[in-house]
Design a protein around this motif. Structure first.
Motif, PDB file in Angstrom:
ATOM      1  N   THR A 165      -0.888  -2.666   3.700  1.00 45.06           N
ATOM      2  CA  THR A 165      -1.003  -1.489   2.828  1.00 45.06           C
ATOM      3  C   THR A 165      -1.253  -1.863   1.374  1.00 45.06           C
ATOM      4  N   MET A 166      -1.379  -3.164   1.103  1.00 47.95           N
ATOM      5  CA  MET A 166      -1.599  -3.671  -0.259  1.00 47.95           C
ATOM      6  C   MET A 166      -0.461  -3.241  -1.193  1.00 47.95           C
ATOM      7  N   GLY A 167       0.749  -3.415  -0.680  1.00 42.48           N
ATOM      8  CA  GLY A 167       1.932  -3.180  -1.504  1.00 42.48           C
ATOM      9  C   GLY A 167       2.446  -1.759  -1.510  1.00 42.48           C
ATOM     10  N   LEU A 168       1.726  -0.842  -0.887  1.00 45.09           N
ATOM     11  CA  LEU A 168       2.196   0.549  -0.869  1.00 45.09           C
ATOM     12  C   LEU A 168       3.279   0.708   0.188  1.00 45.09           C
ATOM     13  N   LYS A 169       4.370   1.367  -0.185  1.00 47.08           N
ATOM     14  CA  LYS A 169       5.450   1.644   0.755  1.00 47.08           C
ATOM     15  C   LYS A 169       5.329   3.099   1.200  1.00 47.08           C
ATOM     16  N   LEU A 170       4.624   3.294   2.306  1.00 48.42           N
ATOM     17  CA  LEU A 170       4.388   4.657   2.784  1.00 48.42           C
ATOM     18  C   LEU A 170       5.702   5.275   3.234  1.00 48.42           C
ATOM     19  N   ALA A 171       6.021   6.442   2.705  1.00 44.59           N
ATOM     20  CA  ALA A 171       7.287   7.094   3.049  1.00 44.59           C
ATOM     21  C   ALA A 171       7.090   8.601   3.018  1.00 44.59           C
ATOM     22  N   TRP A 172       7.723   9.296   3.969  1.00 44.98           N
ATOM     23  CA  TRP A 172       7.577  10.758   4.061  1.00 44.98           C
ATOM     24  C   TRP A 172       7.889  11.412   2.720  1.00 44.98           C
ATOM     25  N   GLY A 173       7.035  12.277   2.290  1.00 43.54           N
ATOM     26  CA  GLY A 173       7.268  13.069   1.080  1.00 43.54           C
ATOM     27  C   GLY A 173       6.780  12.430  -0.209  1.00 43.54           C
ATOM     28  N   ASP A 174       6.412  11.146  -0.161  1.00 44.43           N
ATOM     29  CA  ASP A 174       6.026  10.431  -1.384  1.00 44.43           C
ATOM     30  C   ASP A 174       4.536  10.671  -1.670  1.00 44.43           C
ATOM     31  N   TYR A 175       4.252  11.790  -2.305  1.00 41.49           N
ATOM     32  CA  TYR A 175       2.848  12.186  -2.492  1.00 41.49           C
ATOM     33  C   TYR A 175       2.102  11.247  -3.430  1.00 41.49           C
TER      34      TYR A 175
END
Length: 599
Positions: free
Chosen positions: A378-388
């Protein structure tokens, strides 16, 4: 059809040779009416069997119908192409001014083939066809800017349509859309990517022709009837007041609202992003498509303060409907309406299909949670519910495709899950990402057997709520009910009538309107034509290699209860098998269907 009706004129454009010609195709319009009926015939004629969707010979077909420009709510344009997202039938409908502009420019359909060596946009002013240099527009991130520049440099303001792509189309994201009049879209199945593969940035059409009718006094009488029904009856009131966003809370209360990649079907914060809430706090204005008295397009006004100047704001006008709220809201667990509108604004600006983008990000979030993809992917992105805010960055990466992971996401969940795993929760049907309904078996059987694998093909969600909620149907009866609905919708989409008006354009009203445009048909003729068009679409899919034997059913839909209870996999497979026998096997080449039709 009436003599001298320009509907029969089809404009063929070759982007490679920068040439064009006009042919009279009254043969097609008299047999298949227009819109979807004529569109699928032109696609079959012009699309070589088995080609890559990005091959220059993949045609883009835009078709309108005989009621367009004459009657209210007949304002959709049907686009047909071979889809780069599924590899099969690409069909997408859009409103705005596109249909009226094409009809008043003097055409029933446009067929665009070939590929330009440099970026171009087409400017079609009736019989004046111009290939404009679009090099300066290529690479612009916002399709809104592209539209504004073309608008300021072309004549015929107010009488024209500007259909254009964003950067996602240029980058060949397989679900890039085409935007028209800023707020309407040919959303699904990747028409924007086909534009991009042809170096076609935009198509502008304008015209002022007069459209003939068979009887002026009867025409005025029927027009008034339709107009008053549209503006005075409750049939259309909900679309005017809150638009389709009104459905958020009722579907959530029912337990049919896909949430967080369908881990559940209820969103605890649905009220915050409901149609009522957004209208009360952000509604800026309503718009209507040409020749529509309803005005169902709702535009939110979002003020964003400048970081370094007090009392200075950027105001974005953002179109919102039920489906983008579902896909970029509940599906991602986004409960902050401002954050949701910001995410929508970016997705719209890059001209990504909002529904597919939301489902793709939802799959990516769950895959990230389960460790199927890493922060390196993800190239450092921490995908998390609600994190627009993170979703905005991820959507930008999908558009830009800086590594293999985002390039995979740019081809949809079917493709991404085939590489990284997680197919059980990859929510696509026939490779097309699911719409915002988990209402019962009807919605998912409808997705599986629909010609486009879209909720609009046969409205299975409606069958769940109006029929299956009251009585049990066998799998065969359910499949038959969905096929009957889809056959009638072939008539509506051949007339390019907005599906919101399906309760107004009954068969009796439709026949009266057709008579005034020179079509003498009976109810039996409409039934026969609808059946034939649906078979032609499936014939095209089978010709291109589609088989229900290869279609995956995501396990997630059986894990999350619907308002009608837990879904039964055997029931759904029986319904699909019934459709396969009644439709696909009859149109398969080995049965003589396609070969006979092409002879």
């Amino acid at each position: 059809m009436l003599p001298h009706d320009p509907l029969s004129r089809v404009l063929y454009i070759d982007l490679t040779k920068k040439s064009f010609k006009v042919k009279d195709r009254s043969d097609l319009f008299e047999k298949y009416i227009g819109g979807a009926g004529v569109g699928i015939q032109l696609l079959k004629e012009e699309c070589p069997k088995g080609i890559d969707p990005y091959d220059p010979s993949n045609p883009i077909v835009f078709a309108v119908g005989p009621l367009t420009s004459l009657f209210p709510l007949a304002s959709k344009t049907v686009a047909m192409f071979k889809s780069p997202h599924t590899g099969y039938l690409g069909e997408s409908h859009a409103g705005g001014r596109s249909a009226v502009a094409i009809r008043m420019a003097g055409y029933g359909a446009l067929v665009i083939k070939g590929s330009s060596s440099r970026p171009v946009y087409l400017a079609i002013h009736e019989d004046s066809i111009n290939f404009r240099d679009a090099s300066a527009l290529w690479g612009m991130e916002s399709n809104f800017t592209v539209g504004r520049i073309i608008r300021e440099n072309e004549p015929a303001a107010g009488m024209r349509t500007i259909m254009r792509i964003g950067k996602a189309g240029e980058k060949l994201v397989s679900y890039a859309c085409v935007t028209t009049e800023s707020y309407r879209h040919f959303g699904r199945l990747g028409l924007g990517a086909v534009f991009g593969s042809k170096k076609l940035k935009a198509v502008l059409v304008s015209g002022k022709r007069t459209i003939p009718t068979a009887n002026k006094s009867e025409y005025r009488k029927l027009y008034d009837e339709l107009y008053h029904t549209a503006v005075e009856s409750p049939l259309m009131k909900k679309y005017h007041d809150l638009g389709t966003a009104e459905n958020i809370e009722p579907l959530n209360m029912l337990g049919g609202m896909p949430t967080r990649n369908l881990l559940t079907a209820k969103f605890e914060s649905a009220k915050e992003i409901s149609g009522d809430s957004i209208a009360e706090n952000y509604l800026g204005r309503r718009l209507a498509c040409s020749h529509c008295p309803v005005g169902c397009i709702h535009i939110a006004a979002l003020r964003i303060p400048y970081e370094d100047e007090t009392y200075f704001y950027k105001t974005s006008m953002i179109s919102y409907d039920y489906e983008p709220i579902y896909a970029l809201g509940t599906m991602l667990g986004v409960s902050d309406p401002k954050g949701l509108l910001k995410l929508m604004d970016h997705v719209e600006s890059w001209a990504l299909d909002a529904m597919t983008t939301g489902v793709v990000l939802a799959w990516a979030t769950e895959a990230f949670e389960k460790g199927l993809v890493s922060e390196k992917d993800t190239m450092g992105l921490k995908l998390a519910w609600g994190d627009y805010n993170t979703y905005i960055k991820a959507a930008h990466n999908i558009m830009d495709q800086p590594n293999d992971f985002y390039a995979a996401l740019a081809r949809g969940v079917e493709h991404a899950s085939s590489i990284y795993g997680g197919s059980d929760f990859a929510l696509s049907f026939g490779k097309n990402e699911m719409a915002g309904y988990h209402t019962g078996p009807g919605t998912h059987v409808g997705h599986l057997i629909g010609a486009r694998h879209s909720h609009l093909d046969n409205a299975g969600y409606s069958v769940d709520q109006k029929i299956l909620a009251k009585k049990q149907l066998s799998p065969e009866e359910l499949a038959d009910a969905l096929m009957e609905e889809e056959k009638w919708r072939q008539i509506l989409s051949s007339l390019t009538i907005c599906f919101f008006a399906r309760g107004i354009y009954t068969p009796e009203v439709t026949l009266r309107a057709l008579k005034l445009t020179g079509f003498e048909l009976a109810k039996e003729d409409l039934d026969r034509i609808g059946d034939e068009i649906l078979r032609e679409k499936n014939r095209f899919k089978v010709r291109e290699g589609f088989s229900l034997d290869n279609v995956r059913i995501p396990k997630r839909i059986f894990e999350t209860p619907t308002p009608l209870g837990q879904l039964d996999e055997a029931f759904i497979r029986k319904a699909v098998e019934h459709f396969k026998k009644k439709m696909l096997e009859e149109v398969a080449p080995e049965k003589g269907g396609a070969e006979k039709a092409e002879a």
